[in-house]
Design an enzyme around this catalytic site. Structure first.
Site, short mmCIF file in Angstrom:
data_model
loop_
_atom_site.label_atom_id
_atom_site.label_comp_id
_atom_site.label_asym_id
_atom_site.label_seq_id
_atom_site.Cartn_x
_atom_site.Cartn_y
_atom_site.Cartn_z
N HIS A 1 17.73 -9.51 -32.65
CA HIS A 1 18.05 -10.15 -33.93
C HIS A 1 19.46 -10.70 -33.93
O HIS A 1 19.72 -11.76 -34.52
CB HIS A 1 17.87 -9.16 -35.08
CG HIS A 1 16.43 -8.93 -35.44
ND1 HIS A 1 16.02 -8.52 -36.67
CD2 HIS A 1 15.30 -9.08 -34.70
CE1 HIS A 1 14.69 -8.42 -36.69
NE2 HIS A 1 14.25 -8.74 -35.50
N ASP B 1 3.40 0.59 -29.03
CA ASP B 1 2.65 0.84 -27.79
C ASP B 1 1.97 2.19 -27.96
O ASP B 1 2.62 3.23 -27.93
CB ASP B 1 3.61 0.84 -26.59
CG ASP B 1 2.92 1.22 -25.28
OD1 ASP B 1 1.73 1.62 -25.31
OD2 ASP B 1 3.57 1.13 -24.24
N VAL C 1 20.17 -15.10 -34.16
CA VAL C 1 20.80 -15.65 -35.36
C VAL C 1 22.28 -15.89 -35.04
O VAL C 1 23.02 -14.94 -34.83
CB VAL C 1 20.65 -14.69 -36.56
CG1 VAL C 1 21.26 -15.30 -37.82
CG2 VAL C 1 19.18 -14.34 -36.81
N ASP D 1 7.98 0.31 -20.03
CA ASP D 1 7.10 0.07 -18.88
C ASP D 1 6.13 -1.06 -19.22
O ASP D 1 6.28 -1.70 -20.27
CB ASP D 1 6.34 1.37 -18.52
CG ASP D 1 5.46 1.85 -19.67
OD1 ASP D 1 5.38 1.16 -20.71
OD2 ASP D 1 4.84 2.92 -19.54
N THR E 1 2.24 4.61 -23.99
CA THR E 1 3.47 5.33 -23.64
C THR E 1 4.58 4.86 -24.59
O THR E 1 5.34 3.95 -24.27
CB THR E 1 3.87 5.05 -22.18
OG1 THR E 1 3.94 3.61 -22.01
CG2 THR E 1 2.85 5.60 -21.19
#
Ligand code: HEM
Ligand SMILES: *[C@@H]1O[C@H](CO)[C@@H](O)[C@H](O)[C@H]1NC(C)=O
Ligand SMILES: *[C@@H]1O[C@H](CO)[C@@H](O)[C@H](O)[C@H]1NC(C)=O
Ligand SMILES: *[C@@H]1O[C@H](CO)[C@@H](O)[C@H](O)[C@H]1NC(C)=O
Length: 331
Positions: A61, A240, A65, A248, A243
């Site tokens: 972020h 995710d 910007v 990964d 994991t």
């Protein structure tokens, strides 16, 4: 005369050469800078592994910007709303860690190391601690002098791949860079509001998004509730589901099994332009790690301030006080 010209030209070249990012920019001015930041990130990671996700998102972020200039760190004042309070301030976390690192660095080398470099270094270190690639990142960024909520224009999670890509193209990034960087969603969380539309009444069909695994959609619906009947406490889920704390390639594998949480994440596996890249990263861990390292370095160089531009903030949350110009006193 000729000699002077040569000296002048050489000094111009040296000046030009110094006005860019370099590996080990603080080697002589603050040799401990990188190790101090690393130690603080390690300390935090030991008790809170979610710091990796927090920093990755903060870095993204910040860089998207006004460039990687720590403009995201500025606190709003009564008269001015800064980037972090923009409508999509998007629950960015980790500001406190940057404060701790800055304080520690200031104690040994005051007014030397920029907040923008501290975000970059801390992110790099947190990625390595979470199982991601270790990479050397150039430093020498300067801190920006502007932070305005009105400048914040970040991609939304419901965009198509092509729409999202236009944001990355504007920062001179390739489609491959975008797919790689979205791999950062291999860690961290999303608040239900960012994907709730996919869970029960997708685009007014009365059904969940058919591109999401039905079992996953049902489970997320129990966690999140619906937009009209949300579950209290603003719940979050892992981006995710495989994991959740490891940097990964599992994110790519998950999207291939219809387990992307955000719509844009799932789109990556479905869009003809990005599906081959997703398959490749899903099956080639090393290729992802290498690509992630180079894309992160590229991200860290977006529209940076160098040389005499900007400033080195003393406190990452506020601009330095403007120096008063003393006129004509000879003092
Ligand atoms: C099209 C581009 C992207 C979109 C639409 C997007 C959208 C989002 C959204 C909606 C969330 C959930 C935030 C929340 O609920 O607090 C999120 C989280 C996150 N994003 Fe992205 N993102 C994009 C690209 C990136 C990139 C390039 C990075 C880093 C390189 C990144 C890193 C993260 C991380 C690590 C989180 C988890 C944050 C946490 O755990 O607090 N994202 N993203
Ligand atoms: C700082 O030191 C590293 C490691 O010795 C070296 O690779 C790098 O070029 C140095 N950078 C500067 C600006 O002196
Ligand atoms: C984010 O911005 C909203 C207003 O748009 C504000 O209510 C909220 O407190 C901000 N969150 C943080 C963490 O600054
Ligand atoms: C890929 O994801 C699926 C679905 O979660 C899982 O069953 C499978 O074990 C994963 N494969 C790899 C190589 O991690």
């Amino acid at each position: 005369m000729e000699k002077m010209l040569v000296v002048f030209l050489i000094s111009c070249i040296l000046h030009f050469a110094s006005a860019q990012l370099k590996l080990g920019f603080y080697n002589s001015t603050c040799p401990r800078a990188e190790s101090i930041v690393q130690g603080i990130v390690q300390q935090r990671f030991n008790t809170d592994r979610s710091i990796t996700a927090a920093l990755l998102r903060m870095h993204f972020h910040d860089c998207f910007v006004r460039g990687c200039d720590a403009s995201i760190l500025i606190d709003s004042t009564r008269s001015k709303s800064s980037e972090k309070d923009a409508g999509p301030n998007e629950t960015v976390r980790g500001y406190d860690l940057i404060d701790v690192a800055k304080k520690a660095v200031e104690a040994v080398c005051p007014s030397t190391v920029s907040c923008a470099d501290i975000i970059t270094l801390a992110t790099r270190d947190a990625v390595a601690l979470a199982g991601g690639p270790k990479y050397a990142v150039p430093t020498g960024r300067r801190d920006g002098l502007v932070s305005d909520a009105a400048d914040v224009n970040l991609p939304s999670p419901s965009l198509t791949v092509a729409e999202a890509f236009s944001f990355f193209q504007a920062k001179r990034m390739t489609l491959n860079d975008m797919v790689t960087l979205l791999g950062a969603h291999t860690v961290g969380i999303a608040h239900c509001g960012f994907f709730q539309d996919r869970l029960s009444n997708f685009q007014g069909t009365g059904q969940p998004d058919p591109t999401m695994d039905a079992g996953l959609a049902a489970r997320l619906l129990r966690t999140c509730g619906t937009a009209s009947r949300p579950v209290n406490r603003d719940p979050t889920v892992f981006l995710d589901q495989g994991t959740s704390f490891v940097v990964d390639n599992q994110f790519y594998n998950q999207t291939r099994f219809k387990r992307g949480i955000l719509q844009i994440d799932q789109e990556l596996a479905l869009d003809r332009s990005t599906a081959p890249i997703v398959s490749m990263f899903a099956s080639n861990r090393i290729a992802f790690q290498q690509s992630f390292a180079s894309a992160m370095i590229k991200l860290s160089k977006v529209e940076v301030l160098v040389g005499k531009a900007g400033e080195i903030r003393k406190n990452c949350r506020v601009f330095n006080p403007r120096k008063k110009t003393v006129i004509g006193t000879g003092l």
